[in-house]
Each structure stands twice: as C-alpha cells, then as structure tokens.
Design a protein around this motif. Sequence first.
Motif, PDB file in Angstrom:
ATOM      1  N   LYS A  59      -1.470  -1.506   5.736  1.00  0.00           N
ATOM      2  CA  LYS A  59      -1.485  -2.695   4.894  1.00  0.00           C
ATOM      3  C   LYS A  59      -2.772  -3.461   4.239  1.00  0.00           C
ATOM      4  O   LYS A  59      -2.936  -3.469   3.154  1.00  0.00           O
ATOM      5  CB  LYS A  59      -0.462  -3.817   5.241  1.00  0.00           C
ATOM      6  CG  LYS A  59       1.220  -3.090   5.322  1.00  0.00           C
ATOM      7  CD  LYS A  59       1.929  -4.553   5.966  1.00  0.00           C
ATOM      8  CE  LYS A  59       3.367  -3.955   6.017  1.00  0.00           C
ATOM      9  NZ  LYS A  59       4.328  -5.125   6.633  1.00  0.00           N
ATOM     10  N   LYS A  77      -6.326  -1.346  -3.462  1.00  0.00           N
ATOM     11  CA  LYS A  77      -5.997  -1.905  -4.743  1.00  0.00           C
ATOM     12  C   LYS A  77      -6.804  -2.887  -5.225  1.00  0.00           C
ATOM     13  O   LYS A  77      -7.036  -2.765  -6.693  1.00  0.00           O
ATOM     14  CB  LYS A  77      -4.555  -2.685  -4.368  1.00  0.00           C
ATOM     15  CG  LYS A  77      -3.424  -1.825  -4.367  1.00  0.00           C
ATOM     16  CD  LYS A  77      -2.240  -2.502  -4.271  1.00  0.00           C
ATOM     17  CE  LYS A  77      -1.021  -1.854  -4.146  1.00  0.00           C
ATOM     18  NZ  LYS A  77       0.318  -2.740  -4.233  1.00  0.00           N
ATOM     19  N   ASP A  86      -4.256  -3.052   0.564  1.00  0.00           N
ATOM     20  CA  ASP A  86      -4.646  -3.960  -0.431  1.00  0.00           C
ATOM     21  C   ASP A  86      -6.344  -3.896  -0.722  1.00  0.00           C
ATOM     22  O   ASP A  86      -6.573  -4.101  -1.833  1.00  0.00           O
ATOM     23  CB  ASP A  86      -4.544  -5.321   0.208  1.00  0.00           C
ATOM     24  CG  ASP A  86      -3.143  -5.935   0.466  1.00  0.00           C
ATOM     25  OD1 ASP A  86      -2.229  -5.157  -0.448  1.00  0.00           O
ATOM     26  OD2 ASP A  86      -2.654  -6.571   1.144  1.00  0.00           O
ATOM     27  N   SER A  89      -0.083   3.261  -7.014  1.00  0.00           N
ATOM     28  CA  SER A  89       0.404   2.267  -8.204  1.00  0.00           C
ATOM     29  C   SER A  89       0.083   0.844  -7.980  1.00  0.00           C
ATOM     30  O   SER A  89       0.190   0.260  -6.569  1.00  0.00           O
ATOM     31  CB  SER A  89       1.745   2.475  -8.479  1.00  0.00           C
ATOM     32  OG  SER A  89       2.623   2.215  -7.405  1.00  0.00           O
ATOM     33  N   ALA A  90      -0.190   0.136  -8.860  1.00  0.00           N
ATOM     34  CA  ALA A  90      -0.109  -1.250  -8.873  1.00  0.00           C
ATOM     35  C   ALA A  90       0.788  -2.150  -8.154  1.00  0.00           C
ATOM     36  O   ALA A  90       0.567  -3.025  -7.262  1.00  0.00           O
ATOM     37  CB  ALA A  90      -0.604  -1.928 -10.196  1.00  0.00           C
ATOM     38  N   ASP A  91       2.081  -1.406  -8.216  1.00  0.00           N
ATOM     39  CA  ASP A  91       3.255  -2.159  -7.632  1.00  0.00           C
ATOM     40  C   ASP A  91       3.699  -1.290  -6.317  1.00  0.00           C
ATOM     41  O   ASP A  91       4.809  -1.632  -5.912  1.00  0.00           O
ATOM     42  CB  ASP A  91       4.426  -2.354  -8.512  1.00  0.00           C
ATOM     43  CG  ASP A  91       4.827  -0.736  -9.219  1.00  0.00           C
ATOM     44  OD1 ASP A  91       4.138   0.110  -8.843  1.00  0.00           O
ATOM     45  OD2 ASP A  91       5.806  -0.827  -9.869  1.00  0.00           O
ATOM     46  N   PHE A  92       2.797  -0.815  -5.757  1.00  0.00           N
ATOM     47  CA  PHE A  92       3.069   0.078  -4.504  1.00  0.00           C
ATOM     48  C   PHE A  92       3.592  -1.263  -3.585  1.00  0.00           C
ATOM     49  O   PHE A  92       2.703  -1.943  -3.012  1.00  0.00           O
ATOM     50  CB  PHE A  92       2.014   0.860  -3.952  1.00  0.00           C
ATOM     51  CG  PHE A  92       2.103   1.486  -2.792  1.00  0.00           C
ATOM     52  CD1 PHE A  92       2.583   2.621  -2.891  1.00  0.00           C
ATOM     53  CD2 PHE A  92       1.848   1.002  -1.280  1.00  0.00           C
ATOM     54  CE1 PHE A  92       2.669   3.437  -1.644  1.00  0.00           C
ATOM     55  CE2 PHE A  92       2.102   1.794  -0.383  1.00  0.00           C
ATOM     56  CZ  PHE A  92       2.517   3.059  -0.308  1.00  0.00           C
ATOM     57  N   ASN A  93       4.737  -0.993  -2.693  1.00  0.00           N
ATOM     58  CA  ASN A  93       5.129  -1.943  -1.934  1.00  0.00           C
ATOM     59  C   ASN A  93       4.787  -1.647  -0.399  1.00  0.00           C
ATOM     60  O   ASN A  93       5.494  -0.795   0.216  1.00  0.00           O
ATOM     61  CB  ASN A  93       6.779  -2.029  -2.186  1.00  0.00           C
ATOM     62  CG  ASN A  93       7.451  -2.965  -1.420  1.00  0.00           C
ATOM     63  OD1 ASN A  93       6.768  -4.010  -0.646  1.00  0.00           O
ATOM     64  ND2 ASN A  93       9.011  -3.140  -1.294  1.00  0.00           N
ATOM     65  N   ARG A 116      -6.131  -4.395 -11.202  1.00  0.00           N
ATOM     66  CA  ARG A 116      -4.892  -4.034 -10.532  1.00  0.00           C
ATOM     67  C   ARG A 116      -4.321  -2.698 -11.114  1.00  0.00           C
ATOM     68  O   ARG A 116      -3.274  -2.492 -11.219  1.00  0.00           O
ATOM     69  CB  ARG A 116      -3.783  -5.388 -10.783  1.00  0.00           C
ATOM     70  CG  ARG A 116      -4.381  -6.496 -10.156  1.00  0.00           C
ATOM     71  CD  ARG A 116      -4.786  -6.577  -8.639  1.00  0.00           C
ATOM     72  NE  ARG A 116      -3.655  -6.310  -7.992  1.00  0.00           N
ATOM     73  CZ  ARG A 116      -3.619  -6.187  -6.678  1.00  0.00           C
ATOM     74  NH1 ARG A 116      -4.767  -6.226  -5.951  1.00  0.00           N
ATOM     75  NH2 ARG A 116      -2.403  -6.339  -6.053  1.00  0.00           N
ATOM     76  N   ASN A 117      -5.176  -1.848 -11.692  1.00  0.00           N
ATOM     77  CA  ASN A 117      -4.495  -0.702 -12.254  1.00  0.00           C
ATOM     78  C   ASN A 117      -4.393   0.380 -11.310  1.00  0.00           C
ATOM     79  O   ASN A 117      -4.539   0.066 -10.193  1.00  0.00           O
ATOM     80  CB  ASN A 117      -5.724  -0.139 -13.293  1.00  0.00           C
ATOM     81  CG  ASN A 117      -6.046  -0.951 -14.515  1.00  0.00           C
ATOM     82  OD1 ASN A 117      -5.332  -1.719 -15.010  1.00  0.00           O
ATOM     83  ND2 ASN A 117      -7.404  -0.672 -14.880  1.00  0.00           N
ATOM     84  N   ASN A 118      -3.444   1.303 -11.636  1.00  0.00           N
ATOM     85  CA  ASN A 118      -3.212   2.282 -10.776  1.00  0.00           C
ATOM     86  C   ASN A 118      -4.392   3.052 -10.400  1.00  0.00           C
ATOM     87  O   ASN A 118      -5.257   3.088 -10.944  1.00  0.00           O
ATOM     88  CB  ASN A 118      -2.207   3.304 -11.391  1.00  0.00           C
ATOM     89  CG  ASN A 118      -0.748   2.742 -11.860  1.00  0.00           C
ATOM     90  OD1 ASN A 118      -0.640   1.672 -11.674  1.00  0.00           O
ATOM     91  ND2 ASN A 118       0.091   3.543 -12.428  1.00  0.00           N
TER      92      ASN A 118
END
Length: 222
Positions: free
Chosen positions: A169, A176, A173, A211-215, A6-8
């Motif tokens: 999307k 990522k 995923d 980024s790992a938290d990309f929404n 889950r790294n960037n």
Amino acid sequence: MISSNRNNKIIYFIRHAQSTWNEAMSTTGRDPMHFDALLTQKGITQAQNLRKKLEENNVLSEVELIVVSPLSRCLLTCEIGLEDYIKTIPVVILPTIREIISGSDDTGNYVEDLEKQFKHFSFDLLKLEPRIWWYTDGSKDEPLAQFRQRFEQNGGYFEPDECALKRVKETIDWLKNCSQTKICVVSHSDFINSIIGRSLKNAELCEFNLSADFNVETLVIN
C-alpha cells in the motif's frame, strides 16, 4: 521528484532474472540458504535478452523513472537489462518493493556492501532504514552474520501478511504521488503479484495501468 500529480500512471513491472535461489529451489525444493541471492548464468542471459527485447520494441522509450528493489538480483537485472536506460533516466532504489520474505534470498545486505558492489546506484532511501532493512523476526540491530546463522538454524521465517500488505500500500501511494506518469519498477514475483494479480516469469515485463482511483483496500497477499 514527488508531487501531488494524481493522473493515471503506466507502470512497467519487470521481475528479476533467474537467481541462484530460484535455480536451487527448482532442483531440490529446499531453501539453499543463498542470502540476497545473485543471478545464475541463465539469469544473466535472461537479463541480456531483456535488454535486446527492449531495444527492439522500444517499449520503455517514454519511461521517466526507474524504481528498483534493493535486493541484489533486482539490482543486477536492472544493471544488465536496463543498461541503456539507467544512463539517462533517474533511478530510485526503493526499500518497500523488496520481496515478501519466504526464503533466505529475500533477506538483504548492509547498505555499505551494496554501495561497494553497485557503485553507480544511489542508496539514499535505504540509508534512512535500519541496518537490517528487511522484515526480521529479531532485532533490527542484529549483526548480519548472527542474523543469517539464526535464520539457517531456525529454518527461516515468513513475513506476516499484514506487514507485506502495508508495504504494498505504501508503494502504491508512493507511485501515485510521483510526478512521473510512466515508471519502470524492477521487483519480485510475490510483490508484483500482490498488485497485478498474476505471477511473472523471470525477466518478464508487464504493463500495468495504475489508475488514480486504484483502491488499495482491495489488495491481498496471494
């Protein structure tokens, strides 16, 4: 190849070089009905210049994976522009990064025909898809010649935003979850724009930090 890393990620997006559809549309403003359009001579030159530029600045020296749309203009751009890299770096032909359909060029070819033309690429993921592997307003089993005739007679169609957004999307995923952290993606103007928020020129490269938290819920089809 895929893990729970889950790294960037650093994604190097490359838009395909100029296609015959791009050239005709810029001249006439009308869809020339160039299904799965190939590159123009200018497009071939653009891809060759991309190769030279990559050699000079070594920007892809740490890339661990190359991901390519199964539409021919991207496969050709990769084949020419990334020639030095595809010899040693794994290449995945990923159906979800095909272009968002707005013209004839955004519809593809049967996988067996692509295999004949692009012998050194593996189309394993595409073989898992229906024969008509792009979005269609008809049957996924419709013969290709019949599909193209109907497309032309009806003046084409547009892929619904919700279908395109679902693919975008899924692609985010997929990227990522790749074990690789530096990935080159050869895709299309509208598809790339939906992720990075700007249009690329033909054969243009853009570095993007995924980024790992990309929404993905904030994504829209422009």
